[in-house]
Design an enzyme around this catalytic site. Structure first.
Site, short mmCIF file in Angstrom:
data_model
loop_
_atom_site.label_atom_id
_atom_site.label_comp_id
_atom_site.label_asym_id
_atom_site.label_seq_id
_atom_site.Cartn_x
_atom_site.Cartn_y
_atom_site.Cartn_z
N VAL A 258 0.83 -1.21 0.00
CA VAL A 258 0.00 0.00 0.00
C VAL A 258 0.87 1.26 0.00
O VAL A 258 0.63 2.21 -0.75
CB VAL A 258 -0.97 0.00 1.20
CG1 VAL A 258 -1.70 1.34 1.31
CG2 VAL A 258 -1.98 -1.13 1.08
N CYS A 259 1.90 1.26 0.84
CA CYS A 259 2.77 2.45 0.94
C CYS A 259 3.52 2.72 -0.36
O CYS A 259 3.78 3.87 -0.70
CB CYS A 259 3.75 2.27 2.08
SG CYS A 259 2.97 2.24 3.71
N THR A 260 3.86 1.66 -1.09
CA THR A 260 4.55 1.85 -2.36
C THR A 260 3.66 2.61 -3.34
O THR A 260 4.11 3.52 -4.04
CB THR A 260 4.96 0.49 -2.95
OG1 THR A 260 5.87 -0.15 -2.06
CG2 THR A 260 5.65 0.66 -4.30
N LEU B 28 3.54 6.35 -2.18
CA LEU B 28 4.72 7.14 -2.54
C LEU B 28 4.74 7.43 -4.03
O LEU B 28 5.17 8.51 -4.46
CB LEU B 28 5.99 6.42 -2.12
CG LEU B 28 6.39 6.57 -0.65
CD1 LEU B 28 7.62 5.73 -0.35
CD2 LEU B 28 6.67 8.03 -0.30
#
EC number: 1.11.1.27
Length: 229
Positions: free
Chosen positions: A47-49, A52
């Site tokens: 999810v964080c990828t 960003l």
């Protein structure tokens, strides 16, 4: 009991930290800009990828608004640099070719997106704030006065909406400098609301484009609108 962490109106801690672009002191990094600090549980999370990637894609839009973005994660700077090479899937067709700060050919960094901080105990209050919810994702928006204007806490399973964060920045900046508020689902260019504390006569002088009031069953005329100044 005292509520831990930062509250709206609190000044940002002036921490020092290692980043993908060297060591910074937070207040110096912000300068006279607005700032967004957003956290990640750790690098190389799906999810964080995507987040960003979307943040990097929108970096020029945030830069236009004099906003600097910086991400925080628990892993090492070397891991951050490796993570930044991942082709993210969150930013439109093909995603973004980088998910953190990438120096230009001249060696100058993109001014809108600095990349990823190293998350470390020496960051004091900032560390403790994120330690409260180590598996959650936070978003902090700071004004040029270094004070907290917005705080959102997301579960790790729900990706953050950076288009919404951009919209909120537009509202925060508009309402910081004009005596207006933004109504539900407001978007830049929509009509805004005159703040209740402003008398009618003064409002007419401040907003020469005119003021219109929505009729309510109560007959009270407190929903005052004006074109966005």
């Amino acid at each position: 009991a005292v509520m831990p962490g930062l509250l709206l109106g609190d000044e940002a801690p002036n921490f020092e930290a290692d980043t993908t672009q060297g060591r910074i002191r937070f207040h110096d990094f912000l300068g006279d800009s607005w700032g967004i600090l957003f956290s990640h549980p750790r690098d190389f999370t799906p999810v964080c990828t995507t987040e960003l990637g979307r943040a990097a894609k929108l970096a020029p839009e945030f830069s236009k608004r004099n906003v600097k973005m910086i991400a925080l994660s628990i892993d090492s700077v070397q891991d951050h640099l490796s993570w930044c090479k991942v082709r993210a899937l969150g930013g439109g067709s093909g995603g973004s070719s980088c998910c953190c700060l990438t120096p230009k050919a001249t060696g100058e960094p993109h001014t809108g997106f600095i990349g990823v901080l190293k998350f470390r105990a020496g960051m004091g209050k900032v560390f403790s704030i994120f330690l409260e919810h180590p598996t959650k994702s936070r978003v902090f928006v700071f004004g040029p006065d270094k004070k907290l204007k917005l705080s959102i806490l997301y579960p790790a399973t729900t990706g953050r909406n950076f288009d919404e964060i951009l919209r909120v920045v537009d509202s925060l900046q508009l309402t910081a400098y004009k005596k207006v508020a933004t109504p539900v689902d407001w978007k830049p260019g929509d009509s805004v609301m005159v703040v209740p504390s402003l008398p009618d006569e003064e409002a007419k002088k401040l907003f020469p484009k005119g003021i219109f009031t929505k009729e309510l069953p109560s007959g009270k005329k407190y929903l005052r609108y004006t074109p966005q100044p």
